[in-house]
Structure formats: structure tokens, C-alpha cells
Motif scaffolding. Structure first.
Motif, PDB file in Angstrom:
ATOM      1  N   CYS A   5       0.827  -1.203   0.000  1.00  0.00           N
ATOM      2  CA  CYS A   5       0.000   0.000   0.000  1.00  0.00           C
ATOM      3  C   CYS A   5       0.866   1.260   0.000  1.00  0.00           C
ATOM      4  CB  CYS A   5      -0.904   0.000   1.221  1.00  0.00           C
ATOM      5  SG  CYS A   5      -1.941   1.453   1.300  1.00  0.00           S
ATOM      6  N   CYS A  26       0.301   3.473   9.184  1.00  0.00           N
ATOM      7  CA  CYS A  26      -0.598   3.889   8.099  1.00  0.00           C
ATOM      8  C   CYS A  26      -0.730   5.401   8.122  1.00  0.00           C
ATOM      9  CB  CYS A  26      -1.962   3.239   8.287  1.00  0.00           C
ATOM     10  SG  CYS A  26      -3.177   3.895   7.135  1.00  0.00           S
ATOM     11  N   CYS A  41      -1.888  -4.461   4.081  1.00  0.00           N
ATOM     12  CA  CYS A  41      -0.989  -3.354   3.736  1.00  0.00           C
ATOM     13  C   CYS A  41       0.140  -3.816   2.826  1.00  0.00           C
ATOM     14  CB  CYS A  41      -0.386  -2.753   4.995  1.00  0.00           C
ATOM     15  SG  CYS A  41      -1.595  -2.223   6.221  1.00  0.00           S
ATOM     16  N   CYS A  53      -8.972  -2.869   2.115  1.00  0.00           N
ATOM     17  CA  CYS A  53      -8.802  -2.011   3.294  1.00  0.00           C
ATOM     18  C   CYS A  53      -9.818  -0.882   3.254  1.00  0.00           C
ATOM     19  CB  CYS A  53      -7.389  -1.434   3.342  1.00  0.00           C
ATOM     20  SG  CYS A  53      -7.220  -0.285   4.719  1.00  0.00           S
TER      21      CYS A  53
HETATM   22  S1  SF4 Z   1      -4.252   0.359   6.816  1.00  0.00           S
HETATM   23 FE1  SF4 Z   1      -5.071   0.402   4.721  1.00  0.00          FE
HETATM   24  S2  SF4 Z   1      -4.627   2.447   3.960  1.00  0.00           S
HETATM   25 FE2  SF4 Z   1      -3.355   2.117   5.760  1.00  0.00          FE
HETATM   26  S3  SF4 Z   1      -1.397   1.354   4.973  1.00  0.00           S
HETATM   27 FE3  SF4 Z   1      -2.663  -0.439   5.441  1.00  0.00          FE
HETATM   28  S4  SF4 Z   1      -3.739  -0.937   3.532  1.00  0.00           S
HETATM   29 FE4  SF4 Z   1      -2.938   1.137   3.354  1.00  0.00          FE
END
Ligand code: SF4
Length: 77
Positions: A5, A26, A41, A53
Motif C-alpha cells: 500500500c 498507516c 498493507c 482495506c
Molecule cells: S491500513 Fe489500509 S490504507 Fe493504511 S497502509 Fe494499510 S492498507 Fe494502506
């Protein structure tokens, strides 16, 4: 998509603590990623951050929203 991500970063400190090993963070939620979430992620097991997500924000639409906000006063003059 099978890429990590774009909102994932790693930090060695946060929440008033520091860690020997950088932890997944995140930048959307501004919080450390829970271990179970980290698979999403990192796009492991065919997971897709964009699809799996609920926090994921499309970087392009996010930029477009910023532009819209900047243009908020358009037409008023
Ligand atoms: S929680 Fe979701 S938006 Fe945040 S880094 Fe992980 S996949 Fe990406």
C-alpha cells in the motif's frame, strides 16, 4: 494490484514510544497498523489494499479533492 500500500510507512517511534524495529504505520489513519492488517498493507495472500482495506484512499482522488478545496472560491469574483 499486488503491491504494498502506498500509504504504508515504517516508523521507529510514535505514540510516545520508540521501538527497536520499525513498525508498520498507516499514513491515512495516522496510526500503527495492527499485525492482522499488515497482510493487507503488504498485499500478501492476494490481498489488495485498494479493495480490502476500508481506510485506503486513492492517491489520485485524494489529490483531486485537494485541488477542489483549493478552488473553493472559484467564480465568486
Ligand atoms: S491500513 Fe489500509 S490504507 Fe493504511 S497502509 Fe494499510 S492498507 Fe494502506
Amino acid at each position: 494490484m499486488d503491491e504494498t500500500c502506498q500509504h504504508l510507512s515504517y516508523r521507529e517511534e510514535g505514540d510516545g514510544k520508540s521501538f527497536d524495529t520499525a513498525r508498520a504505520f498507516c499514513t491515512v489513519t495516522e496510526s500503527f497498523v495492527q499485525p492482522m492488517r499488515a497482510d493487507v498493507c503488504n498485499a500478501r495472500y492476494d490481498l489488495d489494499p485498494a479493495a480490502d482495506c476500508e481506510f485506503y484512499v486513492d492517491p489520485e482522488s485524494e489529490a483531486a479533492e485537494d485541488e477542489d478545496a483549493d478552488r473553493g472560491g472559484d467564480g465568486a469574483e
